[in-house]
Design a protein around this motif. Structure first.
Motif, PDB file in Angstrom:
ATOM      1  N   ILE A  91     -38.547  19.742 124.655  1.00  0.00           N
ATOM      2  CA  ILE A  91     -37.892  20.951 125.143  1.00  0.00           C
ATOM      3  C   ILE A  91     -37.894  20.910 126.669  1.00  0.00           C
ATOM      4  O   ILE A  91     -38.945  20.748 127.297  1.00  0.00           O
ATOM      5  CB  ILE A  91     -38.602  22.210 124.617  1.00  0.00           C
ATOM      6  N   ASN A  92     -36.704  21.052 127.235  1.00  0.00           N
ATOM      7  CA  ASN A  92     -36.538  21.138 128.683  1.00  0.00           C
ATOM      8  C   ASN A  92     -35.912  22.487 128.992  1.00  0.00           C
ATOM      9  O   ASN A  92     -34.904  22.853 128.394  1.00  0.00           O
ATOM     10  CB  ASN A  92     -35.632  20.012 129.194  1.00  0.00           C
ATOM     11  N   ALA A  93     -36.512  23.216 129.895  1.00  0.00           N
ATOM     12  CA  ALA A  93     -35.984  24.535 130.255  1.00  0.00           C
ATOM     13  C   ALA A  93     -36.169  24.760 131.739  1.00  0.00           C
ATOM     14  O   ALA A  93     -37.171  24.341 132.332  1.00  0.00           O
ATOM     15  CB  ALA A  93     -36.697  25.619 129.455  1.00  0.00           C
ATOM     16  N   ASP A  94     -35.187  25.423 132.342  1.00  0.00           N
ATOM     17  CA  ASP A  94     -35.279  25.849 133.741  1.00  0.00           C
ATOM     18  C   ASP A  94     -35.465  27.360 133.759  1.00  0.00           C
ATOM     19  O   ASP A  94     -34.680  28.094 133.160  1.00  0.00           O
ATOM     20  CB  ASP A  94     -34.002  25.485 134.496  1.00  0.00           C
ATOM     21  N   VAL A  95     -36.512  27.793 134.417  1.00  0.00           N
ATOM     22  CA  VAL A  95     -36.810  29.221 134.507  1.00  0.00           C
ATOM     23  C   VAL A  95     -36.740  29.616 135.976  1.00  0.00           C
ATOM     24  O   VAL A  95     -37.394  29.004 136.825  1.00  0.00           O
ATOM     25  CB  VAL A  95     -38.216  29.529 133.929  1.00  0.00           C
ATOM     26  N   VAL A 100     -37.082  33.304 129.038  1.00  0.00           N
ATOM     27  CA  VAL A 100     -36.175  32.330 128.420  1.00  0.00           C
ATOM     28  C   VAL A 100     -36.641  32.054 127.006  1.00  0.00           C
ATOM     29  O   VAL A 100     -37.816  31.743 126.775  1.00  0.00           O
ATOM     30  CB  VAL A 100     -36.145  31.015 129.247  1.00  0.00           C
ATOM     31  N   ASN A 101     -35.711  32.184 126.046  1.00  0.00           N
ATOM     32  CA  ASN A 101     -35.978  31.828 124.650  1.00  0.00           C
ATOM     33  C   ASN A 101     -35.277  30.503 124.353  1.00  0.00           C
ATOM     34  O   ASN A 101     -34.071  30.382 124.520  1.00  0.00           O
ATOM     35  CB  ASN A 101     -35.464  32.903 123.691  1.00  0.00           C
ATOM     36  N   VAL A 102     -36.044  29.508 123.915  1.00  0.00           N
ATOM     37  CA  VAL A 102     -35.504  28.183 123.622  1.00  0.00           C
ATOM     38  C   VAL A 102     -35.682  27.924 122.125  1.00  0.00           C
ATOM     39  O   VAL A 102     -36.816  27.734 121.655  1.00  0.00           O
ATOM     40  CB  VAL A 102     -36.223  27.089 124.437  1.00  0.00           C
ATOM     41  N   PRO A 103     -34.584  27.922 121.344  1.00  0.00           N
ATOM     42  CA  PRO A 103     -34.724  27.658 119.906  1.00  0.00           C
ATOM     43  C   PRO A 103     -34.898  26.159 119.642  1.00  0.00           C
ATOM     44  O   PRO A 103     -34.445  25.310 120.406  1.00  0.00           O
ATOM     45  CB  PRO A 103     -33.404  28.164 119.328  1.00  0.00           C
ATOM     46  N   PHE A 104     -35.569  25.843 118.548  1.00  0.00           N
ATOM     47  CA  PHE A 104     -35.701  24.446 118.124  1.00  0.00           C
ATOM     48  C   PHE A 104     -35.792  24.392 116.606  1.00  0.00           C
ATOM     49  O   PHE A 104     -36.105  25.388 115.950  1.00  0.00           O
ATOM     50  CB  PHE A 104     -36.906  23.760 118.778  1.00  0.00           C
ATOM     51  N   TYR A 119     -38.697  29.293 117.892  1.00  0.00           N
ATOM     52  CA  TYR A 119     -38.293  29.358 119.294  1.00  0.00           C
ATOM     53  C   TYR A 119     -39.528  29.437 120.180  1.00  0.00           C
ATOM     54  O   TYR A 119     -40.617  29.822 119.755  1.00  0.00           O
ATOM     55  CB  TYR A 119     -37.324  30.513 119.562  1.00  0.00           C
ATOM     56  N   GLN A 170     -40.793  31.030 123.809  1.00  0.00           N
ATOM     57  CA  GLN A 170     -40.476  32.073 124.778  1.00  0.00           C
ATOM     58  C   GLN A 170     -41.287  31.791 126.052  1.00  0.00           C
ATOM     59  O   GLN A 170     -42.511  31.696 126.003  1.00  0.00           O
ATOM     60  CB  GLN A 170     -40.826  33.450 124.215  1.00  0.00           C
TER      61      GLN A 170
END
Length: 183
Positions: A93-97, A103-107, A157, A159
Motif C-alpha cells: 500500500i502506497n499513500a500520500d497524506v 485517507v482511506n485505502v481499500p485493499f 481498508y 485508515q
C-alpha cells in the motif's frame, strides 16, 4: 583416389576378420582374457507365484513345501485430504497524506479457496493500530470484516490520520496476516 580404395579394402578385410560370421570355427573370436564372464543361463523372474507342486518348491529329499495359509486380500482406501485455508496475495500500500487529511485505502485479500463454513474464519493481523512515525500516537488503523465468507475478501481498508502524524517523511511497516479458525 587409389589411396582411398586401398583404405576401403583394408577396412573391409579387418571387418571380415573380426565379424561373427567367421568361417574358421576352430579359431576363437576373442582371446580368453578378453571374454566377458556372463553366465549362459540367467534365472528368470516368475510372472506368477509358483504352486507347491512345482519344482522350485520341492526340497532335496523330494518333500513338497506347502504354504501354511493362503489368503486373498482386497484393500480399499479412502483418504480425506484437507487443504488449509491460506492467504495467497501480497499487498503493498502506497499513500500520500497531506496535512490533516484522513485517507482511506481499500485493499483486497485473496485466499487459496472459498471457506467451507460460513461465519467461522477470521483474519488476524499482527497489528491493527500502528504508530507509523514512532511518536507514541497511533495514526494508522486497519479494518476488515469480522468473518471471511468468500474467496476474495474485499471490504478491507486502511485508515491513515494525517493530523496524528507529527514527523514528515516516507514510512514503511510490515503487517502479517493469518487466518484464525473458530470463534
Amino acid at each position: 583416389m587409389l589411396k582411398n580404395k586401398f583404405y576401403l579394402i583394408v577396412l573391409s578385410y579387418l571387418l571380415n576378420t573380426l565379424s561373427y560370421s567367421n568361417i574358421d570355427k576352430d579359431r576363437p573370436l576373442l582371446p580368453d582374457n578378453l571374454k566377458p564372464n556372463i553366465p549362459i543361463e540367467t534365472p528368470l523372474i516368475p510372472l506368477l507365484p509358483s504352486l507347491p507342486s512345482e519344482v522350485e518348491n520341492i526340497d532335496e529329499d523330494g518333500n513338497i513345501r506347502y504354504l501354511e495359509k493362503n489368503y486373498t486380500v482386497m484393500v480399499e482406501a479412502k483418504v480425506n485430504i484437507f487443504v488449509p485455508l491460506e492467504i495467497v496475495s501480497d499487498i503493498n500500500i502506497n499513500a500520500d497524506v497531506y496535512g490533516d487529511q484522513v485517507v482511506n485505502v481499500p485493499f483486497t485479500l485473496e485466499l487459496n479457496k472459498s471457506p467451507e463454513k460460513l461465519n467461522y474464519y477470521k483474519l488476524k493481523y499482527s497489528e491493527t493500530e500502528l504508530d507509523i512515525d514512532n511518536d507514541g500516537r497511533n495514526d494508522v488503523f486497519i479494518y476488515s470484516p469480522e468473518y471471511i465468507n468468500t474467496r476474495y475478501v474485499i471490504d478491507n481498508y486502511i485508515q491513515i490520520h494525517g493530523d496524528k502524524i507529527t514527523k514528515e517523511g516516507n514510512y514503511k511497516k510490515t503487517v502479517y496476516v493469518t487466518i484464525e479458525a473458530g470463534i
